[in-house]
Structure formats: structure tokens, C-alpha cells
Design a protein around this motif. Sequence first.
Motif, PDB file in Angstrom:
ATOM      1  N   VAL A  94      31.659   4.308  29.546  1.00 21.84           N
ATOM      2  CA  VAL A  94      32.546   3.293  30.111  1.00 21.84           C
ATOM      3  C   VAL A  94      31.729   2.132  30.670  1.00 21.84           C
ATOM      4  CG1 VAL A  94      34.460   2.833  31.708  1.00 21.84           C
ATOM      5  CG2 VAL A  94      34.209   5.111  30.690  1.00 21.84           C
ATOM      6  N   PRO A  95      31.383   1.173  29.833  1.00 18.95           N
ATOM      7  CA  PRO A  95      30.673  -0.003  30.329  1.00 18.95           C
ATOM      8  C   PRO A  95      31.641  -0.940  31.042  1.00 18.95           C
ATOM      9  CG  PRO A  95      30.983  -0.142  27.950  1.00 18.95           C
ATOM     10  CD  PRO A  95      31.531   1.174  28.373  1.00 18.95           C
ATOM     11  N   ILE A  96      31.171  -1.548  32.134  1.00 16.85           N
ATOM     12  CA  ILE A  96      32.032  -2.361  32.987  1.00 16.85           C
ATOM     13  C   ILE A  96      31.545  -3.805  33.013  1.00 16.85           C
ATOM     14  CG2 ILE A  96      32.847  -2.669  35.377  1.00 16.85           C
ATOM     15  CD1 ILE A  96      32.524   0.371  35.733  1.00 16.85           C
ATOM     16  N   HIS A  97      32.479  -4.732  32.820  1.00 13.36           N
ATOM     17  CA  HIS A  97      32.258  -6.177  33.017  1.00 13.36           C
ATOM     18  C   HIS A  97      31.020  -6.671  32.264  1.00 13.36           C
ATOM     19  CE1 HIS A  97      33.127  -9.937  35.032  1.00 13.36           C
ATOM     20  NE2 HIS A  97      31.917  -9.993  35.546  1.00 13.36           N
ATOM     21  N   SER A  98      30.012  -7.132  32.975  1.00 10.99           N
ATOM     22  CA  SER A  98      28.844  -7.758  32.341  1.00 10.99           C
ATOM     23  C   SER A  98      27.991  -6.770  31.549  1.00 10.99           C
ATOM     24  CB  SER A  98      27.991  -8.458  33.402  1.00 10.99           C
ATOM     25  OG  SER A  98      27.891  -7.642  34.560  1.00 10.99           O
ATOM     26  N   ALA A  99      28.345  -5.509  31.568  1.00  6.91           N
ATOM     27  CA  ALA A  99      27.645  -4.534  30.727  1.00  6.91           C
ATOM     28  C   ALA A  99      27.910  -4.791  29.248  1.00  6.91           C
ATOM     29  CB  ALA A  99      28.055  -3.102  31.106  1.00  6.91           C
ATOM     30  N   THR A 178      40.699  -6.996  27.521  1.00  3.29           N
ATOM     31  CA  THR A 178      40.081  -6.485  28.743  1.00  3.29           C
ATOM     32  C   THR A 178      39.845  -4.988  28.746  1.00  3.29           C
ATOM     33  OG1 THR A 178      40.402  -8.072  30.497  1.00  3.29           O
ATOM     34  CG2 THR A 178      41.111  -5.823  30.996  1.00  3.29           C
ATOM     35  N   GLY A 179      40.679  -4.255  28.069  1.00  7.01           N
ATOM     36  CA  GLY A 179      40.520  -2.796  28.028  1.00  7.01           C
ATOM     37  C   GLY A 179      40.530  -2.344  26.589  1.00  7.01           C
ATOM     38  N   CYS A 180      39.351  -1.972  26.067  1.00  7.26           N
ATOM     39  CA  CYS A 180      39.186  -1.705  24.630  1.00  7.26           C
ATOM     40  C   CYS A 180      38.612  -0.315  24.393  1.00  7.26           C
ATOM     41  CB  CYS A 180      38.223  -2.719  24.017  1.00  7.26           C
ATOM     42  SG  CYS A 180      38.790  -4.418  24.113  1.00  7.26           S
ATOM     43  N   CYS A 181      39.200   0.394  23.430  1.00 12.23           N
ATOM     44  CA  CYS A 181      38.758   1.749  23.083  1.00 12.23           C
ATOM     45  C   CYS A 181      38.142   1.799  21.692  1.00 12.23           C
ATOM     46  CB  CYS A 181      39.953   2.701  23.064  1.00 12.23           C
ATOM     47  SG  CYS A 181      40.781   2.875  24.640  1.00 12.23           S
ATOM     48  N   TRP A 182      37.084   2.577  21.578  1.00 12.11           N
ATOM     49  CA  TRP A 182      36.490   2.909  20.278  1.00 12.11           C
ATOM     50  C   TRP A 182      36.091   4.371  20.289  1.00 12.11           C
ATOM     51  CZ3 TRP A 182      34.924  -1.267  23.236  1.00 12.11           C
ATOM     52  CH2 TRP A 182      35.070  -2.538  22.689  1.00 12.11           C
ATOM     53  N   GLU A 183      36.016   4.984  19.098  1.00  8.98           N
ATOM     54  CA  GLU A 183      35.392   6.305  18.950  1.00  8.98           C
ATOM     55  C   GLU A 183      34.158   6.127  18.078  1.00  8.98           C
ATOM     56  OE1 GLU A 183      37.570   9.780  18.764  1.00  8.98           O
ATOM     57  OE2 GLU A 183      39.210   8.958  19.945  1.00  8.98           O
ATOM     58  N   ARG A 193      36.861  -4.890  31.506  1.00 14.49           N
ATOM     59  CA  ARG A 193      36.342  -6.219  31.829  1.00 14.49           C
ATOM     60  C   ARG A 193      36.209  -6.571  33.303  1.00 14.49           C
ATOM     61  NH1 ARG A 193      36.171 -11.274  33.084  1.00 14.49           N
ATOM     62  NH2 ARG A 193      37.510 -10.655  34.793  1.00 14.49           N
ATOM     63  N   PRO A 194      37.222  -6.239  34.158  1.00 13.35           N
ATOM     64  CA  PRO A 194      37.183  -6.771  35.526  1.00 13.35           C
ATOM     65  C   PRO A 194      35.900  -6.412  36.281  1.00 13.35           C
ATOM     66  CG  PRO A 194      39.365  -5.932  35.066  1.00 13.35           C
ATOM     67  CD  PRO A 194      38.465  -5.512  33.923  1.00 13.35           C
ATOM     68  N   GLY A 195      35.644  -7.196  37.330  1.00 13.50           N
ATOM     69  CA  GLY A 195      34.480  -6.879  38.150  1.00 13.50           C
ATOM     70  C   GLY A 195      33.444  -7.963  38.064  1.00 13.50           C
ATOM     71  N   HIS A 196      32.920  -8.294  39.208  1.00 15.32           N
ATOM     72  CA  HIS A 196      31.782  -9.189  39.260  1.00 15.32           C
ATOM     73  C   HIS A 196      31.087  -8.821  40.557  1.00 15.32           C
ATOM     74  CE1 HIS A 196      29.403 -12.499  38.043  1.00 15.32           C
ATOM     75  NE2 HIS A 196      29.624 -13.185  39.140  1.00 15.32           N
ATOM     76  N   GLU A 197      29.780  -8.933  40.566  1.00 21.90           N
ATOM     77  CA  GLU A 197      29.044  -8.365  41.703  1.00 21.90           C
ATOM     78  C   GLU A 197      29.345  -9.066  43.015  1.00 21.90           C
ATOM     79  OE1 GLU A 197      27.768  -9.765  39.029  1.00 21.90           O
ATOM     80  OE2 GLU A 197      26.228 -11.220  39.583  1.00 21.90           O
ATOM     81  N   THR A 198      29.941 -10.257  42.946  1.00 21.37           N
ATOM     82  CA  THR A 198      30.230 -10.965  44.196  1.00 21.37           C
ATOM     83  C   THR A 198      31.709 -10.884  44.598  1.00 21.37           C
ATOM     84  OG1 THR A 198      30.554 -13.025  42.991  1.00 21.37           O
ATOM     85  CG2 THR A 198      28.330 -12.589  43.816  1.00 21.37           C
ATOM     86  N   TYR A 199      32.501 -10.172  43.845  1.00 25.91           N
ATOM     87  CA  TYR A 199      33.917  -9.989  44.190  1.00 25.91           C
ATOM     88  C   TYR A 199      34.181  -8.499  44.428  1.00 25.91           C
ATOM     89  CZ  TYR A 199      34.146 -14.587  41.890  1.00 25.91           C
ATOM     90  OH  TYR A 199      33.927 -15.890  41.516  1.00 25.91           O
TER      91      TYR A 199
END
Lengths: 222, 222, 222, 222
Positions: A94-99, A178-183, A193-199
Motif C-alpha cells: 500500500v504505497p501512499i501519496h508521494s510514494a 486516487t484509490g487504485c488496485c492491481w494484482e 493518494r491523500p497525504g502530504h507531510e505538512t498536512y
Amino acid sequence: MSQEPIKALCWTERSEPESVYPDGINGAVADALREAGIEAETAQLSDPDQGLSEEALARADVLFYWAHSRHGQVTDDSTARVLKHILARGMGFVPIHSALHSKPFRAILGTTGNIAGWREEEEEEHVYIVEPSHPIAEGLGQKFTLPEAEMYVEPFDIPTPDCIVMISSFREGEVFRTGCCWERGLGRIFYFRPGHETYRVLFEEPCRKVFVNAARWASRRV
Amino acid sequence: MSQEPIKALCWTERSEPESVYPDGINGAVADALREAGIEAETAQLSDPDQGLSEEALARADVLFYWAHSRHGQVTDDSTARVLKHILARGMGFVPIHSALHSKPFRAILGTTGNIAGWREEEEEEHVYIVEPSHPIAEGLGQKFTLPEAEMYVEPFDIPTPDCIVMISSFREGEVFRTGCCWERGLGRIFYFRPGHETYRVLFEEPCRKVFVNAARWASRRV
Amino acid sequence: MSQEPIKALCWTERSEPESVYPDGINGAVADALREAGIEAETAQLSDPDQGLSEEALARADVLFYWAHSRHGQVTDDSTARVLKHILARGMGFVPIHSALHSKPFRAILGTTGNIAGWREEEEEEHVYIVEPSHPIAEGLGQKFTLPEAEMYVEPFDIPTPDCIVMISSFREGEVFRTGCCWERGLGRIFYFRPGHETYRVLFEEPCRKVFVNAARWASRRV
Amino acid sequence: MSQEPIKALCWTERSEPESVYPDGINGAVADALREAGIEAETAQLSDPDQGLSEEALARADVLFYWAHSRHGQVTDDSTARVLKHILARGMGFVPIHSALHSKPFRAILGTTGNIAGWREEEEEEHVYIVEPSHPIAEGLGQKFTLPEAEMYVEPFDIPTPDCIVMISSFREGEVFRTGCCWERGLGRIFYFRPGHETYRVLFEEPCRKVFVNAARWASRRV
């Protein structure tokens, strides 16, 4: 299907400010997971084996991964270990945002993860649920709004997802998958997608719910 | 691959006001196609065989279809003829806007085409290109904005598209999968969201370009 | 859409025996393409920049790639160049047979390309067309039979293809997804299973037809 | 996720010979399900409301459906009820073998379900698992062989499945997409090819395992 508690490894490069995420973004994810009875371990880039040791990965049913400015420091060996556990053992990822620019995300999908643009102006993000029957959408209703967001805009260079669970829009009308699935191999991947280190947005209730749902889906419990 | 001109059949139920679409929405589509060298025939619900005769369909490489308030008047026989030409002969099918509730659209996809909501307040629509390499995206750049729109919002009850070419957003942040591709039998289907019978938006240059691109793609010339 | 002749780069590691493929497997591919009016250039591992120079790739609309025992000799730099031209410039990519273990195939898909087993006993291969409307299936009918094959058997570790054009079966009933399409970035990828360096099977008419069809599809002419 | 026992409705047109299927094909399915703790109800075409009453469907988490020669007797109303429960309530749907020509299968997918050919000569069927990580593949290993089969051959006129779990091959090398998954509305659909009313093949252990796995997957327990 295992009734054992899910085991999550929550990883960060640790460049997020302590004033915003006192225990790191990985700590914020782990807190949400633990509240739902998931066993969450935390790790970071400065740990031995970059926090992605063979042993730590082998314990994990699912890996949450946040990074932003230090992608280049993650070694090819660490990346290869992550991929092996996804493909051959079925570890969720589960990679998040800028990952989206991290080595494991790029390597497992084969694409650049590039986006057409971004904007850092504390604006709102509207997240719409496109596939209400998907396990990751459980309990989220039709939409949720996050108070602060770094905007990302399409096109987003990814393989067509198996399923797009959520689509976001931003102040000037920009949209993003924003929310994507793969196998891949035996493993399931969910990009969020959401998330940023300053929010402080990853403490928001809908994001915490997404983490729990994603942990369950990516570890094949649902 | 045929070098013959593409032959399009542009169909309407003819409930759109003449003050807005003097030649009907089908006439507006036909005009855009002709400008690009496509042979466009027009037809409507009040024609013999509801304008969807065996002969008219047999001539068509692609069928553009707009309808709104008279879906129920289209017979099961007309619907069956449209499906047969899509599935067994490879006729392209391009339903527009409110045609998501038409019998042929529902029958060929098997889903309701229902949407979570709509709003008719002359607002802007921002259309973002998600798959820039798709033939239907040719010449459209990263985005276009339409001056007037009836808003539609997700979830949209459709099978996961083979390809989502465009996603729209609206005034309050609503999002919608606006340009969706599927293949069924030998035929290609492209749903295009913009358009409302009281807004002149289908005369806009980006919509005209989409019609031409869609005609080429759905008739398998690209 | 360009009316210029398609330009193909046909590459081999050059380990195939001259007695079977006098001009290499890449020569056999190039010959089929040229007969159809496609401009085909040949290159091999021992050429400068491993035959995958920036210049050679920049000239190519599509890259045909065969390799078997020397995957490890292809450098990460060569692999990165191939990926860049696929993703960012839309070069088509057609890996053949044992190229499923090549670095570019693994890198662009993110999976291992592993197969459950193989057998080298000069048996027949039955290739069935599953998607008759796909451009790569043009002129192939319902099936073709190849007189010699190295058997491959499922599971094949690949991302779910966007489209499976062909499925093969072998002597003991083994099956394999033989013709698989994906899109990545701006590029199109077609994996084609038949072929083995000791069988003259890539000279067979159906394979020659597939090469031509694949060149057209992967270079976005159809 | 519900911990209640899954409730299955096992339906047949009842034209299968009693000498082969004493309790019907639906009885054979129900027996396999019950052994795994699933609550299975049986119904048939001659029941009130054709065995597909609003009440019976409302009780079902998943509908198993076999039919062959009496598709035309199933009313449009019965078909519409089945579709409504799949799309709007998320009832699972598992059509078996010749049910590919049934009204509900055709209506929910929008395609004809036609196949290129068949042969009824008591031959073996080899079923290969293509997606070993899919819940329906659990416990099936790499392949299983059924002692008797009516052969079906591609092309099979269906929308590209979200996931192909199994592919079969037959005596002359014919291949078929034997286990196919789709999602439509809130519902999950699994088509399973094996079975013919004159072969006792649906009593075979691998088929019984597939029924149980399919019941769990289609009712969203896994």
C-alpha cells in the motif's frame, strides 16, 4: 482463510516533520490499524537493512509505504526484496501519496508514476467512491472531503488499474485516480493518494478507515 | 483496413428544443463528422422502423445515439437490431449523455447506467484526459472546459470500462467517468457524458473533435 | 495517423543456431515484415550499445526482441533505454518466446514472467484465436497449428493482459496464454509465445502474419 | 463481513436425466455446498414463479444456475428479477456449462455467449489454473482432469473477463476460457464450463471444490 490477526509493516523514509506527524506517517497508519485489531510494526529507512529486512518483510501480510524526498536512497536490494515478497509470497503493498515515485512502486508496475502537475496550497480534496461494492470502500459512503491536500493532476502514468475505487477532485477542477488496485504475482497492491507531510490529513477518520480496509483487502482477508 | 469514408448514423429521439439544437443533437454530431470527411446520415425516433431499420444499421460503421425522455418508446425489436449490429457485425456505438438510460446502452452492458445524482444549473464542466495515448484523446491536450453542463455524479453503474479516456469534475467537486470504452462481440462502444438538450455544449470544438475521434475508433480505423 | 512506412527494429541476442535460423530469429522476423512493406532494421547483442542504442531505438516504431540464454548480459542501461522509448515515446514492444525472462519484459510488466513448466520434444502447438476482432488476429481464422513447439504451461506470472488474443494448447493438454496485449505509458506491448531456437517455426506463415499484424498494432497504425 | 452461513439457491430447468443426476444438477451442486457448511436451497423451472421468486432470490447470497434446452421458457420477468438481485443487492451468480445461452447470462453480460463449436464424445477435459492466487482456485493445484466432457471451443462471445481463473483444453487441442469472473453492479459472476447432463462430471471432487469456492467468492466472503 486465516483468522490470525493481520500483520502490517508500516514504513517511512522519515522526512515528515515531527510537528505534524509526531510518530511519523507510518506511526499514524499503525495507530489506525491497531485500533482495528491489526498488528502493526513500524520501520524506517535508517533502520538496519533500511527497515525492509528479509525477516521484517517475511512477517508482514501487508506493507504500508510512505516516502517523498529520499527515494534514491532506497537500494535496489531493498526494492528487490519488497518485490519478491509481493510477487512470490503474496504480501500486500500500500504505497501512499508521494510514494508514487518510490522505487518499489515504479518497479512493481513498470511505469514512471509521473503526474502532470501538483500544487501545495492547503486546499480541500473531494474523494468520490466509484466502486461502492469494493471491500476498500466499506463504510465510506458516496464521498468524503479532506480539509487539506497537495493537489495531484492527471494524467498519472500507471497501468490501467484492475479497479479504480476512488477518484478525487481539487480546487480548480483537477481530477485524479486516487484509490487504485492491481494484482501482481500472488500480491495485491493499493495506491492511496491523500497525504502530504505538512498536512495532518492522514489522521482524518476516512483515511484511517481506508488504511484498515486496505490492510484487509491487500492481505486477502476480504 | 478500409480507406472508404466512414459511414455514421446519427440518431436522436428528437426531444431537444429547436432553439438550442436547430438540426437536433444528431444534426450537430453529423455536422462535426462531415467536416472531417465522414459520411453522416441522420435519423430519429419518428422515422420508419424508429430510424433504426435493418438497412440503416447495415450501412453504418458507427451509430451515434442521443435520447433522454423517450427511452421507453424505443421497442425491444429496435434494441435487438442495434445489439446485433454491434455484436455480430462490429458496428461502433456512441451513446451520448442521457443515453446512459437508453435501452441499447443498458442491454449491451447489462447494467442499469444509474448515476448517484445530477444538477441542472448551467455550471462549467472540466474534462481531464486520463489516457493521452488513446485515439479518442488525439488533439485534446491535457484538459478542456465546457461552459455549461448538467452535472452527473458517481457512482455510475457500469461494468469497469476497458479504458477510461476522460474524467470530469463539476462545481461542488463532483467527479464522473466521462469518456468510457468497452468492446463487446465484434463492436466497440464509447460513452461520452457531456451534453444536455438545453445547453449548446455539443457545438463546442472539443466535443466536435471527440465525435470525430470516436467515429474513427469505434469503426476500427484507428 | 502516419502514412509513413512503419519502422521496426528486430533484435536478437544471437544464440540461435545458424543451421536453423541462418539470418537469426531477428532476420526471420525482418523478412516477414519487409514482405509487407515495413522497414525492418536488424540488431544484436554484440553490436555497439548492445544493438539498443539511443539512436536505433529513436528510429523504431516497434521493437521485436528475442533472447534466451544471455538475458543477464543485457545491461540495466540498455533495459532503461528500451523502457524509456516504450513509456515516454510510445515505441511498440514485441518480445518473442523465451524473451519472457528478458530484462525489458520483466521490467516493463513488473512480474517475473515465470512459467510452471516446459518441454522440448518437437510437438505440435495449437493456437486458438480468442478475440477475433483484435487487429493482431486479422487473417488468422479460428486457429492455426504449428508443427514444432517447445511447450510452455500455465500459470504464467504476468499482469492480467488488457487483451488475450490467442491461447495455445500442447500434447498433454497443457494450455498457455500465447498472445497477450498490454499498454504501458504511451506504448503498446505484445507478447508472442511460439518459437524456439531449434525449431524453424517462426518461418511458418501464421507466425509471419502475426509479426506483421503486431507491428501495425504496436506502432498504433490500427 | 458476515459470519452467517452462506445461503445458496441452486436452480435447474430440470431436463437432466435422473439416471445421471438423480437429484438434478442443482441437487449435485447443493450437496457439495452443504458438505462445506453452506445452506443450499434447490429450485427448478416448474416451481411457482419458475423457482426464481422474489422471496427465493431475496434469501440467496448466491444463485447457481444450470439450463440447456429450455432457455426460452424462462420469462423476461424471471430474468429481470435475477438481474435486479445481482446488480442492486449484490447476489452472486454462477451459471454452469450450457447456461451460457440462458437469458440471465446473456442479459447480465450483454453478449450472445455463443461458442465456435462443441463435440459430445465423452472425452477428457484438462482444466489449468491460470490465476493461482484467486479465491476460486484455492486447493485446486496447477490442474485437474475431468474424465468426461462435452467439448466447447473458442471464440466464446463474452466481455473480456475481469479475471480468467481457469482455461481448459480438449482432445483435438481445442481451448476454452473455463472459469471466468466479472463484477456487475454490486454483484459478482462466475461462469464455470464443465458439466453436461449426460456426464456425471459435476460429482467430481474438483468440481465440488469449485462450487464451494465460487459460493464464497460470489457472496463476497473472500
